[in-house]
Write a protein that holds these residues in place. Structure first.
Motif, PDB file in Angstrom:
ATOM      1  N   TRP A 164      -0.748   5.173 -13.423  1.00 26.33           N
ATOM      2  CA  TRP A 164      -1.299   6.524 -13.284  1.00 26.33           C
ATOM      3  C   TRP A 164      -1.134   7.305 -14.582  1.00 26.33           C
ATOM      4  O   TRP A 164      -2.058   7.981 -15.035  1.00 26.33           O
ATOM      5  CB  TRP A 164      -0.604   7.250 -12.130  1.00 26.33           C
ATOM      6  N   MET A 165       0.061   7.256 -15.164  1.00 26.29           N
ATOM      7  CA  MET A 165       0.285   8.000 -16.401  1.00 26.29           C
ATOM      8  C   MET A 165      -0.551   7.447 -17.543  1.00 26.29           C
ATOM      9  O   MET A 165      -1.211   8.198 -18.273  1.00 26.29           O
ATOM     10  CB  MET A 165       1.773   7.954 -16.760  1.00 26.29           C
ATOM     11  N   MET A 166      -0.556   6.133 -17.700  1.00 27.11           N
ATOM     12  CA  MET A 166      -1.287   5.526 -18.806  1.00 27.11           C
ATOM     13  C   MET A 166      -2.789   5.743 -18.664  1.00 27.11           C
ATOM     14  O   MET A 166      -3.503   5.883 -19.662  1.00 27.11           O
ATOM     15  CB  MET A 166      -0.971   4.034 -18.877  1.00 27.11           C
ATOM     16  N   GLN A 167      -3.288   5.774 -17.420  1.00 29.83           N
ATOM     17  CA  GLN A 167      -4.714   6.004 -17.229  1.00 29.83           C
ATOM     18  C   GLN A 167      -5.133   7.378 -17.749  1.00 29.83           C
ATOM     19  O   GLN A 167      -6.173   7.525 -18.395  1.00 29.83           O
ATOM     20  CB  GLN A 167      -5.059   5.867 -15.741  1.00 29.83           C
ATOM     21  N   SER A 168      -4.294   8.382 -17.495  1.00 25.17           N
ATOM     22  CA  SER A 168      -4.625   9.720 -17.987  1.00 25.17           C
ATOM     23  C   SER A 168      -4.499   9.801 -19.498  1.00 25.17           C
ATOM     24  O   SER A 168      -5.266  10.515 -20.153  1.00 25.17           O
ATOM     25  CB  SER A 168      -3.706  10.749 -17.328  1.00 25.17           C
ATOM     26  N   PHE A 169      -3.556   9.068 -20.081  1.00 22.91           N
ATOM     27  CA  PHE A 169      -3.401   9.074 -21.538  1.00 22.91           C
ATOM     28  C   PHE A 169      -4.550   8.346 -22.221  1.00 22.91           C
ATOM     29  O   PHE A 169      -5.107   8.825 -23.221  1.00 22.91           O
ATOM     30  CB  PHE A 169      -2.068   8.435 -21.931  1.00 22.91           C
ATOM     31  N   LEU A 170      -4.900   7.171 -21.694  1.00 25.93           N
ATOM     32  CA  LEU A 170      -5.951   6.373 -22.328  1.00 25.93           C
ATOM     33  C   LEU A 170      -7.330   7.002 -22.149  1.00 25.93           C
ATOM     34  O   LEU A 170      -8.252   6.679 -22.911  1.00 25.93           O
ATOM     35  CB  LEU A 170      -5.943   4.958 -21.763  1.00 25.93           C
TER      36      LEU A 170
END
Length: 283
Positions: A164-170
């Motif tokens: 979830w976190m990485m999806q928003s960052f990427l």
């Protein structure tokens, strides 16, 4: 007084008020840590007084007992187990979450929102509800009291949050850069490691720190699934709480020592953590 001066004065008072509130909130959050630190340097008799004595003599007896000076068990095996489980699981989470987040953000798969909801739904199950099946599995596979079982569990527990976190960052990575890398002949592993990862480094650092903290502080699975060989630092800490005798100063000393790796990691990565958690907040 002009309108500009009035507005400037109002903004100054508003900023000063917000700053005061921030300082008060910081002091409130810091007081328990300061209290625990002060108590750890008191003798057990002074730590148990009510009301507490601020002027009591300082001593290192709590730290000596924690490190086994009084004939107790050494904390180093437990600390090393926690370090191995936390670092190994965090690295595995990053290896798995980066390509998953890439597929859900930069190159979204069909019904990617349903995939994200599925990841989130895995966190809705209470941890204790899955404790018995996992215990039976570990017992039947001879994985009880094995540090690598904790690595697998911590990886699976932190992976949904990391995705979830990485999806928003990427999602903030410019697609044009990736397309340019493709035109130059870069394959997916090269794009992930040399193009996406450097740009999303603050987000990766924030995700790593959060996963490390969650793994380091986990107690329930470590308490039930480990014994002597794979005992972690939080489990070792609970051994200082007894039904007889005084233990407050020793527990505070042990808690402070066990908290130091997390505090050190947070302090070292504070700039990346702030960048990562605020990434995409301002358009």
């Amino acid at each position: 007084m002009s309108n500009v001066a009035v507005r400037t004065s109002g903004r100054f008072r508003s900023g000063a008020g917000l700053g005061l509130v921030a300082w008060l909130a910081g002091i409130v959050f810091f007081l328990p840590i300061a209290w625990m630190t002060l108590t750890s340097f008191h003798s057990e008799a002074d730590a148990a007084t009510n009301p507490p004595s601020f002027a009591a003599a300082l001593t290192l007896d709590g730290y000596r007992e924690f490190f086994g000076a009084g004939g107790g068990a050494s904390p180093w095996p437990s600390l090393i187990n926690s370090l191995v489980a936390s670092v190994a699981s965090t690295l595995l989470v990053l290896v798995l979450s980066l390509p998953a987040a890439y597929a859900l953000s930069i190159r979204p798969v069909k019904k990617w929102t349903d995939v994200l909801f599925f990841f989130l739904s895995t966190k809705m199950l209470p941890v204790v509800a899955g404790l018995l099946p996992i215990y039976l599995f570990a017992k039947n596979t001879d994985m009880l009291d094995n540090i690598w079982l904790l690595v697998i569990l911590y990886t699976s527990m932190n992976l949904p949050i990391a995705v979830w976190m990485m999806q928003s960052f990427l999602a903030e990575v410019p697609v044009a850069i990736i397309e340019a890398a493709r035109v130059d002949g870069a394959k997916l592993p090269t794009i992930l490691t040399r193009v996406v990862a450097p740009i999303a480094l603050p987000g990766i650092a924030a995700t790593s720190l959060i996963c490390f903290i969650f793994s380091w502080n986990e107690l329930l699975f470590a308490r039930v699934l480990t014994g002597v060989v794979a005992e972690t630092a939080p489990v070792f800490l609970t051994g200082f709480i007894t039904s007889q005798g005084l233990f407050l100063a020793k527990v505070c000393a042990a808690s402070l020592v066990i908290s130091l790796p997390v505090l050190a990691a947070g302090f070292a990565a504070q700039d990346k953590l702030v960048q990562g958690l605020s990434l995409g907040a301002v358009k």
